[in-house]
Design a protein around this motif. Structure first.
Motif, short mmCIF file in Angstrom:
data_model
loop_
_atom_site.label_atom_id
_atom_site.label_comp_id
_atom_site.label_asym_id
_atom_site.label_seq_id
_atom_site.Cartn_x
_atom_site.Cartn_y
_atom_site.Cartn_z
N LYS A 134 0.80 -1.22 0.00
CA LYS A 134 0.00 0.00 0.00
C LYS A 134 0.83 1.27 0.00
CE LYS A 134 -0.65 0.23 5.05
NZ LYS A 134 -1.65 0.29 6.15
N ALA A 135 2.16 1.16 0.17
CA ALA A 135 3.01 2.35 0.18
C ALA A 135 4.42 1.95 -0.23
CB ALA A 135 3.04 2.99 1.56
N ASP A 180 -1.08 -5.24 5.69
CA ASP A 180 -1.15 -5.58 7.11
C ASP A 180 -0.29 -4.67 7.98
OD1 ASP A 180 -2.88 -7.77 6.68
OD2 ASP A 180 -1.19 -9.07 6.17
N GLY A 181 0.41 -3.72 7.35
CA GLY A 181 1.27 -2.82 8.10
C GLY A 181 2.69 -3.33 8.28
N LYS A 182 3.02 -4.45 7.64
CA LYS A 182 4.38 -4.98 7.74
C LYS A 182 5.32 -4.15 6.87
CE LYS A 182 2.73 -9.68 8.57
NZ LYS A 182 2.65 -11.05 8.01
N MET A 209 5.11 -4.06 12.74
CA MET A 209 3.93 -4.79 12.31
C MET A 209 2.75 -3.86 12.03
SD MET A 209 5.15 -7.82 12.30
CE MET A 209 3.67 -8.78 12.07
N ASN A 210 2.96 -2.56 12.25
CA ASN A 210 1.87 -1.61 12.03
C ASN A 210 2.41 -0.28 11.51
OD1 ASN A 210 3.13 -0.89 14.42
ND2 ASN A 210 1.24 -0.27 15.45
N ALA A 211 3.32 -0.34 10.56
CA ALA A 211 3.90 0.89 10.01
C ALA A 211 2.81 1.71 9.31
CB ALA A 211 5.02 0.56 9.05
N LEU A 212 2.85 3.01 9.52
CA LEU A 212 1.88 3.91 8.90
C LEU A 212 2.46 4.62 7.69
CD1 LEU A 212 -0.88 5.37 9.00
CD2 LEU A 212 0.20 7.08 10.48
N SER A 213 3.69 5.11 7.81
CA SER A 213 4.32 5.86 6.74
C SER A 213 5.82 5.59 6.76
CB SER A 213 4.05 7.37 6.92
OG SER A 213 4.64 8.11 5.89
N ILE A 214 6.45 5.71 5.59
CA ILE A 214 7.87 5.39 5.46
C ILE A 214 8.59 6.43 4.62
CG2 ILE A 214 7.79 2.89 5.79
CD1 ILE A 214 7.40 2.61 2.77
N VAL A 229 22.02 5.92 9.12
CA VAL A 229 20.57 5.88 9.06
C VAL A 229 20.13 5.59 7.63
CG1 VAL A 229 18.44 7.20 9.38
CG2 VAL A 229 20.33 7.45 10.99
N LYS A 230 19.28 4.58 7.45
CA LYS A 230 18.83 4.22 6.10
C LYS A 230 17.36 4.50 5.86
CE LYS A 230 18.15 -0.71 7.21
NZ LYS A 230 18.55 -2.09 6.84
N GLY A 231 16.68 5.12 6.82
CA GLY A 231 15.29 5.47 6.59
C GLY A 231 14.56 5.76 7.89
N HIS A 232 13.29 6.15 7.73
CA HIS A 232 12.45 6.46 8.88
C HIS A 232 11.09 5.80 8.72
CE1 HIS A 232 15.45 9.69 9.18
NE2 HIS A 232 15.16 9.73 10.46
N VAL A 233 10.49 5.45 9.86
CA VAL A 233 9.17 4.83 9.87
C VAL A 233 8.29 5.58 10.86
CG1 VAL A 233 7.87 2.70 10.28
CG2 VAL A 233 10.21 2.58 9.37
N LEU A 234 7.08 5.88 10.44
CA LEU A 234 6.10 6.55 11.29
C LEU A 234 5.04 5.53 11.70
CD1 LEU A 234 4.89 9.14 12.53
CD2 LEU A 234 3.77 9.54 10.33
N LYS A 235 4.79 5.45 13.01
CA LYS A 235 3.77 4.55 13.52
C LYS A 235 2.46 5.28 13.73
CE LYS A 235 6.57 1.01 15.84
NZ LYS A 235 6.78 0.28 17.13
#
Length: 302
Positions: A131-132, A146-148, A166-171, A182-188
């Motif tokens: 989805k993203a 599923d947010g994985k 298991m519930n990532a919202l944005s990347i 640092v190779k990235g960021h994840v928003l929950k």
């Protein structure tokens, strides 16, 4: 036909833009997503990143926005250093361009036993129900329904899950070189922001940031985040991944690096504000004030 560098924000006009809804910029190529699910591309094409069937250094750059064939029903796009990704409405990912670091999934080998390019869009068969997507350099991130969280590229040939999420919202994928760990960021969903690190170092929460609604990882040393008040905060990435740097509010409107780029410092769409230049310039340099002298317009030959 003027290929000189533009120092002012420049509108690109094309008859192939039919209500553009998203943009993506690689190192030297650009993509536009139209509301009808079609994709338009232009720029450097030596690795097949425009997806017109041509690659290697005998290919000319595509100077005008050109429809990318055989991709439709696209809902999201992302551009890396020399590859392109498109997410279809059925949850599959299609990619084209450079594949030498696994950025297009399982590596394709040519008769010389070296990694080859994909000059035409093709489905990344290892991925589905997504989805993203986000890419920078040769590194990719994706979220499934599923947010994985899934990563591939930059040496990861076969996409794999990052088990801590298991519930990532944005990347937001980070710089391909990972020069600062640092190779990235994840928003929950709870508004917390997490940093992804190289060398199998576990992800860590950025403790000083709360109620984050958008994030964008920068090239080399800088990243930006938007909190629910609409304030934009920026930080320089520390070379020591065990310590999270302290974000500093970015005041606006202020252009960057003497470039007449103007953004308000308020709002939630980083991709069309500061991040449009963050993919090219290092935001760790100080901001300076300079006035806009007016937009320019580039028109294609359609």
């Amino acid at each position: 036909d003027d290929t000189s560098k533009l120092l002012l924000p420049t509108q690109v006009k094309s008859g192939y833009f039919t209500n553009a809804v998203d943009i993506a910029a690689g190192e030297s190529h650009s993509l536009v997503l139209n509301s009808d699910g079609t994709v338009v591309g232009w720029g450097q094409n030596n690795n097949g990143q425009i997806g017109n069937g041509c690659f290697l250094y005998n290919c000319s750059s595509v100077l005008y926005p050109t429809p990318i064939q055989n991709v439709n029903n696209i809902v999201a796009i992302s551009a890396g250093y020399a590859h392109s990704l498109a997410l279809k409405n059925d949850g599959t990912i299609w990619g084209w361009g450079a594949s030498g670091a696994g950025q297009l999934g399982e590596a394709i080998m040519n008769i010389s036993n070296v990694y080859s390019e994909r000059p035409n869009p093709s489905k990344i068969v290892e991925l589905s129900n997504l989805k993203a997507i986000s890419t920078k350099g040769s590194y990719n991130l994706a979220i499934d329904t599923d947010g994985k969280l899934i990563e591939w590229g930059n040496g990861i040939i076969i996409p794999k899950q990052i088990p801590e999420f298991m519930n990532a919202l944005s990347i937001s994928a980070g710089s391909s070189g990972f020069s600062y760990g640092v190779k990235g960021h994840v928003l929950k969903p709870d508004g917390t922001l997490w940093q992804l690190y190289i060398n199998d170092i576990p992800p860590k929460q950025v403790p000083v940031l709360k109620n984050v609604v958008a994030v964008a990882s920068g090239n080399q040393t800088a990243s930006l985040a938007v909190v629910n008040t609409g304030d934009v905060l920026g930080t320089s990435v520390t070379p020591t991944p065990c310590i999270s740097p302290s974000p500093t509010p970015v005041q606006g409107p202020q252009p960057f690096l003497d470039l007449p780029w103007n953004y308000s410092g308020k709002g939630q769409n980083l991709d069309t504000s500061a991040l449009a230049i963050n993919t090219i310039f290092d935001l760790s340099y100080p901001f300076t004030s300079i006035g806009l002298s007016g937009p320019e317009t580039a028109v294609d030959n359609k």
